[in-house]
Design an enzyme around this catalytic site. Structure first.
Site, short mmCIF file in Angstrom:
data_model
loop_
_atom_site.label_atom_id
_atom_site.label_comp_id
_atom_site.label_asym_id
_atom_site.label_seq_id
_atom_site.Cartn_x
_atom_site.Cartn_y
_atom_site.Cartn_z
N TYR A 16 0.82 -1.22 0.00
CA TYR A 16 0.00 0.00 0.00
C TYR A 16 0.85 1.27 0.00
O TYR A 16 0.65 2.17 0.82
CB TYR A 16 -0.96 0.00 1.20
CG TYR A 16 -1.88 -1.18 1.23
CD1 TYR A 16 -2.95 -1.30 0.34
CD2 TYR A 16 -1.69 -2.22 2.14
CE1 TYR A 16 -3.78 -2.40 0.34
CE2 TYR A 16 -2.53 -3.33 2.15
CZ TYR A 16 -3.57 -3.41 1.25
OH TYR A 16 -4.39 -4.50 1.26
N TYR A 144 -13.45 -7.27 4.85
CA TYR A 144 -12.15 -7.42 4.21
C TYR A 144 -11.72 -8.88 4.36
O TYR A 144 -11.74 -9.43 5.46
CB TYR A 144 -11.09 -6.51 4.84
CG TYR A 144 -9.71 -6.76 4.28
CD1 TYR A 144 -9.32 -6.19 3.07
CD2 TYR A 144 -8.81 -7.58 4.94
CE1 TYR A 144 -8.06 -6.44 2.53
CE2 TYR A 144 -7.55 -7.84 4.42
CZ TYR A 144 -7.19 -7.27 3.22
OH TYR A 144 -5.95 -7.53 2.69
N ASP A 249 -14.44 -16.19 8.26
CA ASP A 249 -13.06 -15.72 8.13
C ASP A 249 -12.58 -15.32 9.52
O ASP A 249 -12.85 -14.23 10.00
CB ASP A 249 -13.03 -14.53 7.17
CG ASP A 249 -11.66 -13.88 7.04
OD1 ASP A 249 -10.74 -14.26 7.80
OD2 ASP A 249 -11.50 -12.98 6.20
N LYS A 278 -2.72 -15.83 10.34
CA LYS A 278 -2.07 -14.84 11.20
C LYS A 278 -1.46 -15.44 12.46
O LYS A 278 -0.33 -15.88 12.46
CB LYS A 278 -3.04 -13.71 11.52
CG LYS A 278 -3.33 -12.80 10.32
CD LYS A 278 -4.00 -11.53 10.73
CE LYS A 278 -4.34 -10.63 9.53
NZ LYS A 278 -3.17 -10.06 8.85
#
Length: 428
Positions: A16, A144, A249, A278
């Site tokens: 980003y 997201y 998710d 993660k």
């Protein structure tokens, strides 16, 4: 500027970022526990848990010892036709700790890939079940799910990247984001609680929808918003009624981040498929897992071609499996629950004054997630130099100044994080 920093600026493409206008980037020399140390000796608390994964801190001795032992014996072997003890042992742990009924484990490389895998599973399941037209997905706005191609298609169509790839992304179906927050009472009126809108969407497009994809309770990078768990219970019932799979998710929320082992536990709901990543390895190496019910797996197995069509090169990597087993061992005694509860209570109290600051729209805390939402966009590039001054690494996004710190923070370290967040709220 050092040679390394200059090369980084001129050649390395960070996430980003605009390479024509690079923001400040700091060279990290080492990391220990909750702290990262820059090459000039500056020390900062990693209040991001390095994008939410180092829940036990950096270089935890139990995890690094497991990885060192594993690398001396078997750092990698293909998972096609072969297996190994770390993969089996990790699978035992995951089946035992995830919601009941998720008893098939598919290993993969990262969280985004886990979403891709889950979506492929859903499509293959529907095809095998005799519903070849069900190849699209439903989700809610504000979500997201990763930056890879299929995952990107179920991210928020406004705040995500849809406008950049219009015409290339699959068209998915979006219900309004759940309107009832975690702290509000649940209204029984279905229009007010948002489930009527979800029902209409599923009825209108159900013959095309393979699965409903949700971040349970916490919408992470889409806005750090916490919604009511009753929405998940209603979604489960609707999916059951219509033959649509439910995918959770849990990449950001899994392994204790919300104060519960999984966010699904807040609702007492078992999805058909759950994505983990993660914190799975305590942030020591990239790894992810997709948990599925036997019904999903056996339906795929009974269809044509009978094989689930996915197989990453590094699937079931022994080094990552060993790290994950060690990380899960650290969670096994349950002491993390008390630590996360203490972090939550302390940050709730210490961030309360932010509510009276100009420009602050909301303050919310859930487990080891703390958010100061502003009424305007905030700049990570402007925040980073302040991190050096405060000794707390924070990376705001959108309108949110937030922290998702390691579970190991001492009270004085929590106070430093809270003070740094307040400093950013007054400054940005």
């Amino acid at each position: 500027m050092t040679d390394a920093a200059e090369f980084d600026r001129d050649h390395l493409w960070h996430p980003y970022t605009n390479v024509t206008k690079p923001g400040p980037t700091f060279m990290v020399d080492r990391a220990d526990g909750a702290w990262i140390t820059l090459d000039d000796g500056t020390r900062m608390i990693d209040a991001m848990s390095s994008w939410w994964c180092t829940i036990h801190g950096h270089r935890h001795p139990a995890i690094t010892a497991a990885m060192k032992d594993q690398i001396d014996r078997l750092p990698h072997v293909m998972f096609g036709g072969l297996t190994h003890e770390p993969a089996v042992e990790l699978g035992r742990r995951l089946v035992a700790m995830t919601p009941a009924g998720l008893d098939r484990v598919f290993y993969c490389d990262s969280g985004s890939v886990a979403i891709e895998v889950a979506m492929k599973m859903a499509v293959q399941h529907q095809l095998a079940a005799g519903f070849p037209g069900r190849s699209r997905f439903a989700t809610i706005r504000g979500g997201y799910h990763g930056d890879t191609w299929k995952a990107m298609s179920v991210c928020d169509p406004v705040n995500g990247m849809h406008h950049l790839f219009e015409g290339s992304l699959n068209i998915q179906y979006f219900a309004p984001r759940p309107p009832v927050t975690l702290d509000e009472g649940w209204p029984e009126d279905d229009e007010a609680n948002g489930t009527a809108a979800l029902l209409r969407l599923l009825h209108e497009h159900g013959d095309q929808i393979a699965a409903l994809v949700l971040e349970p309770v916490v919408q992470g990078a889409g806005g750090m918003r916490f919604y009511h768990p009753e929405y998940l219970r209603r979604a489960r019932r609707l999916c059951d009624e219509m033959g649509i799979l439910l995918i959770f998710d849990e990449i950001a929320t899994g392994f204790g981040r919300t104060g519960h082992l999984f966010a699904a536990d807040l609702a007492g709901v078992t999805p058909d498929i759950m994505c983990l990543g993660k914190a799975l390895t305590g942030g020591h190496i990239s790894f992810a897992s997709v948990m599925a019910s036997s019904h999903v797996a056996e339906t795929i197995g009974g269809g044509d071609p009978g094989l689930f069509m996915h197989g990453p090169t590094f699937m079931g990597n022994p080094l990552a499996c060993a790290a994950a087993c060690a990380s899960l061992d650290l969670l096994a005694d349950g002491t993390w629950r008390g630590r996360v509860a203490e972090i939550a209570a302390q940050m709730q109290a210490e961030l309360a004054p932010a509510r009276d600051l100009p420009g602050v729209a909301d303050v919310r805390v859930l487990g080891a997630i703390a958010v100061i939402e502003m009424d305007h966009s905030v700049s990570a590039d402007e925040a980073h130099p302040i991190s050096r001054e405060t000794g707390v690494w924070l990376r705001p996004f959108g309108r949110n100044i937030y922290a998702m710190p390691p579970f190991i923070l001492a009270p004085d370290e929590v106070s430093r994080v809270s003070a740094a967040m307040l400093r950013l709220a007054r400054t940005l």
